[in-house]
Design an enzyme around this catalytic site. Structure first.
Site, mmCIF file in Angstrom:
data_model
loop_
_atom_site.group_PDB
_atom_site.id
_atom_site.type_symbol
_atom_site.label_atom_id
_atom_site.label_comp_id
_atom_site.label_asym_id
_atom_site.label_seq_id
_atom_site.Cartn_x
_atom_site.Cartn_y
_atom_site.Cartn_z
ATOM 1 N N LYS A 59 0.844 -1.200 0.000
ATOM 2 C CA LYS A 59 0.000 0.000 0.000
ATOM 3 C C LYS A 59 0.881 1.253 0.000
ATOM 4 C CE LYS A 59 -3.846 -2.365 2.272
ATOM 5 N NZ LYS A 59 -4.585 -2.673 3.507
ATOM 6 N N GLN A 100 -4.914 -1.705 9.723
ATOM 7 C CA GLN A 100 -4.698 -2.963 9.012
ATOM 8 C C GLN A 100 -5.275 -4.128 9.825
ATOM 9 O OE1 GLN A 100 -3.358 -3.295 5.871
ATOM 10 N NE2 GLN A 100 -3.916 -5.446 6.030
ATOM 11 N N ASP A 111 -11.096 2.794 4.161
ATOM 12 C CA ASP A 111 -11.418 1.372 3.976
ATOM 13 C C ASP A 111 -12.932 1.166 3.877
ATOM 14 O OD1 ASP A 111 -9.307 -0.348 3.585
ATOM 15 O OD2 ASP A 111 -8.876 -0.641 5.728
#
Ligand code: NAD
Length: 306
Positions: free
Chosen positions: A60, A106, A129
């Site tokens: 990422k 994460q 997200d």
């Protein structure tokens, strides 16, 4: 018949599509910089030392750098308590760690941490997200803001390949909040890449094969290598494999990544098929970058049309 056609389904090349998306994002980022005199910035909270998570975060960051988005990873000990993680996220949101247009945690988190409480702490306007209940609610009402990246990536892949969804039967295997459920909403929503009739199958579905055989579009998002076998696929179906599983190759003895679909056996029956790796994975990252740019634009009021 070309070599590729003789093998069956055409490849849904997520890597190539992600590269095209990155190129257009890079240009949009430069426009943002010209107007706002700073770069969009993504802050990633990484808990513990799970190798797969560290490697996802690394990719990422690398992708963010390629399109000109700044990023920072805040590494936290695996022993962290929920309350301390929530406090950290609030501090990030208060920009004690520099600009934070996008904030992501994460997953997975260690078992003792209340994942829901941590994800809920991410302000919905930075939730790149798309896991905050406000963003999930907006998606379910057909007015999406931040769509979970993997679901958005699968829809983008179908649109880009020109795979018709309207009136088609899409079967998604796996009902998680981060993949299956949001993808079901996207494919059932009105408009481009939507208007499908959607079935969401899961671990309690009976006779999975009967369900998947009726799919024009079959998406596997489970996390079980070889779950989707050739006899479960309707001839001519488009097959998208979201699964990422690390296995030891029985022949070479080496460790490698595979999806949920028995790729070699299914490909001859499919019209389209996505590989693992190089399919949905790179698109997930590209959608994260797109969400981060949107978050930065929304915050600074420079989003076109806003
Ligand atoms: P999850 O564990 O949260 O959900 C798995 C789902 O599969 C559940 O809804 C469960 O009901 C269903 N399931 C389990 N066993 C089943 C069975 N035998 N038959 C039918 N359904 C069954 O997983 P997740 O977070 O949604 O991830 C799914 C897979 O996708 C994993 O392999 C994960 O690594 C991968 N993934 C890939 C990306 C990407 O970018 N490519 C992103 C996220 C997740």
């Amino acid at each position: 018949m070309s070599g590729e056609e003789s093998q069956g389904g055409r490849l849904l090349d997520g890597k190539a599509l992600a590269a095209r998306i990155e190129a257009s994002l890079a240009a949009e980022v430069e426009t943002f910089v010209e107007v706002c005199h700073r770069r969009p910035r993504l802050v990633v909270v990484l808990v513990g030392d799970v190798a797969a998570s560290a490697s996802y975060v690394k990719s990422k960051q690398a992708a963010a750098a390629r399109v000109g988005i700044d990023s920072e990873v805040l590494q936290v000990e695996a022993s962290v308590q929920t309350v301390d993680l929530v406090t950290l996220i609030k501090r990030v949101a208060a920009e004690e760690h520099g600009p934070a247009d996008g904030i992501l945690v994460q997953l997975p988190l260690p078992k003792h941490v209340d994942e829901r409480a941590v994800l809920d702490a991410v302000p919905p306007d930075r939730d790149v997200d798309g896991f905050h209940p406000e963003n999930a609610g907006l998606l379910s009402q057909g007015r999406p803001r931040f769509v979970p990246c993997t679901a958005a990536g699968v829809q983008r892949m179908l649109i880009d390949a020109g795979i018709a969804t309207a009136g088609k039967h899409a079967v998604i295997v796996g009902r998680s909040d981060i993949v299956g459920k949001p993808l079901a909403l996207l494919l059932a929503s009105r408009g481009s890449g939507g208007d499908a009739t959607v079935t969401l199958a899961h671990s309690r579905s009976t006779d999975l094969g009967e369900i998947t055989r009726s799919a024009d579009i079959l998406v596997a998002a489970v996390g079980r290598p070889g779950l989707i076998t050739a006899d479960m696929v309707k001839p001519g179906a488009a097959v998208v494999d979201v699964g990422i599983n690390r296995i030891t190759d029985p022949v070479s003895g080496k460790s490698r990544l595979v999806g949920d679909v028995d790729f070699d056996a299914v490909r001859p029956h499919a019209s389209w098929i996505s590989p693992v790796p190089g399919g949905v994975g790179p698109l997930t990252v590209a959608m994260l970058l797109a969400n981060t740019l949107v978050a930065a634009e929304l915050r600074l009021g420079h989003r076109r049309g806003s």
